[in-house]
Design a protein around this motif. Structure first.
Motif, PDB file in Angstrom:
ATOM      1  N   ARG A 107       0.827  -1.199   0.000  1.00 32.06           N
ATOM      2  CA  ARG A 107       0.000   0.000   0.000  1.00 32.06           C
ATOM      3  C   ARG A 107       0.870   1.261   0.000  1.00 32.06           C
ATOM      4  NH1 ARG A 107      -5.183   0.203   3.912  1.00 32.06           N
ATOM      5  NH2 ARG A 107      -5.320  -1.876   2.946  1.00 32.06           N
ATOM      6  N   GLN A 111       0.841   4.134  -2.994  1.00 30.14           N
ATOM      7  CA  GLN A 111       0.382   5.494  -2.745  1.00 30.14           C
ATOM      8  C   GLN A 111       1.517   6.508  -2.617  1.00 30.14           C
ATOM      9  OE1 GLN A 111      -2.697   6.027   0.197  1.00 30.14           O
ATOM     10  NE2 GLN A 111      -3.529   3.970  -0.116  1.00 30.14           N
ATOM     11  N   HIS A 177       0.710  18.974  -3.644  1.00 33.07           N
ATOM     12  CA  HIS A 177      -0.616  19.567  -3.473  1.00 33.07           C
ATOM     13  C   HIS A 177      -0.659  20.977  -4.043  1.00 33.07           C
ATOM     14  CE1 HIS A 177      -4.391  20.907  -1.886  1.00 33.07           C
ATOM     15  NE2 HIS A 177      -3.788  21.843  -1.179  1.00 33.07           N
ATOM     16  N   LEU A 182      -2.680  16.527  -6.425  1.00 27.06           N
ATOM     17  CA  LEU A 182      -3.760  15.842  -5.718  1.00 27.06           C
ATOM     18  C   LEU A 182      -4.401  16.778  -4.709  1.00 27.06           C
ATOM     19  CD1 LEU A 182      -2.205  13.234  -3.226  1.00 27.06           C
ATOM     20  CD2 LEU A 182      -1.149  15.354  -3.944  1.00 27.06           C
ATOM     21  N   SER A 183      -5.639  16.460  -4.361  1.00 25.35           N
ATOM     22  CA  SER A 183      -6.410  17.323  -3.461  1.00 25.35           C
ATOM     23  C   SER A 183      -5.893  17.225  -2.032  1.00 25.35           C
ATOM     24  CB  SER A 183      -7.883  16.922  -3.491  1.00 25.35           C
ATOM     25  OG  SER A 183      -8.056  15.644  -2.890  1.00 25.35           O
ATOM     26  N   GLU A 185      -7.716  16.544   0.579  1.00 24.14           N
ATOM     27  CA  GLU A 185      -8.327  15.361   1.192  1.00 24.14           C
ATOM     28  C   GLU A 185      -7.548  14.102   0.825  1.00 24.14           C
ATOM     29  OE1 GLU A 185      -9.902  17.665  -0.513  1.00 24.14           O
ATOM     30  OE2 GLU A 185     -11.452  18.504   0.807  1.00 24.14           O
ATOM     31  N   ALA A 186      -7.180  13.985  -0.444  1.00 29.10           N
ATOM     32  CA  ALA A 186      -6.425  12.815  -0.890  1.00 29.10           C
ATOM     33  C   ALA A 186      -5.043  12.787  -0.260  1.00 29.10           C
ATOM     34  CB  ALA A 186      -6.313  12.816  -2.415  1.00 29.10           C
ATOM     35  N   LEU A 187      -4.395  13.943  -0.176  1.00 27.97           N
ATOM     36  CA  LEU A 187      -3.060  13.990   0.417  1.00 27.97           C
ATOM     37  C   LEU A 187      -3.105  13.607   1.886  1.00 27.97           C
ATOM     38  CD1 LEU A 187      -0.056  14.582   0.332  1.00 27.97           C
ATOM     39  CD2 LEU A 187      -0.583  17.005   0.715  1.00 27.97           C
ATOM     40  N   ASP A 189      -5.102  11.556   3.366  1.00 33.84           N
ATOM     41  CA  ASP A 189      -5.212  10.097   3.451  1.00 33.84           C
ATOM     42  C   ASP A 189      -3.884   9.428   3.121  1.00 33.84           C
ATOM     43  OD1 ASP A 189      -7.837  10.254   4.206  1.00 33.84           O
ATOM     44  OD2 ASP A 189      -8.656   9.814   2.223  1.00 33.84           O
ATOM     45  N   VAL A 190      -3.148   9.998   2.177  1.00 34.45           N
ATOM     46  CA  VAL A 190      -1.862   9.418   1.780  1.00 34.45           C
ATOM     47  C   VAL A 190      -0.860   9.508   2.929  1.00 34.45           C
ATOM     48  CG1 VAL A 190       0.151   9.775   0.290  1.00 34.45           C
ATOM     49  CG2 VAL A 190      -2.130   9.732  -0.704  1.00 34.45           C
ATOM     50  N   ARG A 216      -6.784  16.217  10.823  1.00 37.14           N
ATOM     51  CA  ARG A 216      -7.402  16.382   9.510  1.00 37.14           C
ATOM     52  C   ARG A 216      -8.002  17.777   9.368  1.00 37.14           C
ATOM     53  NH1 ARG A 216     -12.102  15.725   6.429  1.00 37.14           N
ATOM     54  NH2 ARG A 216     -11.724  14.607   4.469  1.00 37.14           N
TER      55      ARG A 216
END
Length: 232
Positions: A107, A111, A177, A182-183, A185-187, A189-190, A216
């Motif tokens: 994973r 990512q 970012h 990438l957004s 929100e996506a960053l 999570d990464v 967050r």
């Protein structure tokens, strides 16, 4: 502090946009006039003041907080602030991988590697990646290139960019970012991959969940601040 004003507004003036309460200028904690470069950010800050109840809660005014930090802490010494952010190039989260279990290793590879690949191609550098927590030295050219990328960031963005970097532990992620790769929100999570994986395996602990949620919120507020500055 009790609310002492009826209306808050953003007003264009020479040098930027000022925030005023019943016509009086808002000042930072260092008593400097709160003047920001763009209309969208100014109107968002004014809306934060307008939304306050009888008692002022600074926690509900994140854009005001970032603007204050920029004026009081960043703009007087942007070089010092840039140095703190650029230092993350030497220990970027994305370069430190797990050696087990296989699912987590895979994973992270899926990512994290694309972000390193983007940075390697965008800046013409390479990264040293290791398994475990033993420090690995990054190539001098890589450190210099990433320092140059931080030097190019608008000083008004630095407070938000620093928060994104510090919370996520990844300078590369922050730069990706800001570049629109990438957004926010996506960053988040990464860079929170390890914690999210642990939750999947062992379930959600309420204290850990609260800490993750708070991180967050701060992370997304920093990204929102950067977006408002960029809009102008």
């Amino acid at each position: 502090m009790k609310r002492f004003w009826k209306t808050a507004e953003a007003v264009a003036e020479e040098g930027g946009w000022a925030i005023r309460l019943d016509g009086r200028p808002v000042r930072t904690p260092s008593r400097v006039a709160l003047v920001v470069p763009g209309a969208m950010l100014a109107r968002t800050i004014a809306a934060e003041w307008d939304a306050q109840g009888d008692e002022v809660d600074p926690r509900l005014m994140p854009m005001t907080g970032f603007a204050n930090a920029t004026i009081d802490r960043v703009l007087p010494a942007p070089g010092d602030f840039r140095g703190q952010v650029a230092a993350y190039a030497a220990s970027d989260l994305l370069c430190y991988r797990a050696d087990e279990p296989e699912e987590l290793v895979a994973r992270q590879q899926a990512q994290w590697e694309p972000l390193l690949d983007w940075a390697a191609a965008h800046y013409g550098v390479r990264f040293a990646v290791t398994a475990g927590i033993v420090p690995v030295d990054q190539p001098a050219l890589t450190l210099a290139a990433l320092r140059g990328a931080v030097e190019a960031i608008d000083p008004w963005l630095l407070a938000g960019a620093a928060t994104i970097t510090q919370i996520g532990g990844s300078l590369v992620g922050m730069l990706a970012h800001l570049a629109g790769v990438l957004s926010a929100e996506a960053l988040f999570d990464v860079v929170s991959l390890d914690e999210l994986w642990q939750i999947e395996q062992w379930g959600e602990d309420w204290e850990a969940a609260e800490r993750l949620a708070a991180r967050r919120t701060d992370f997304l507020n920093a990204a929102r601040y950067c977006a408002l500055v960029a809009v102008g």
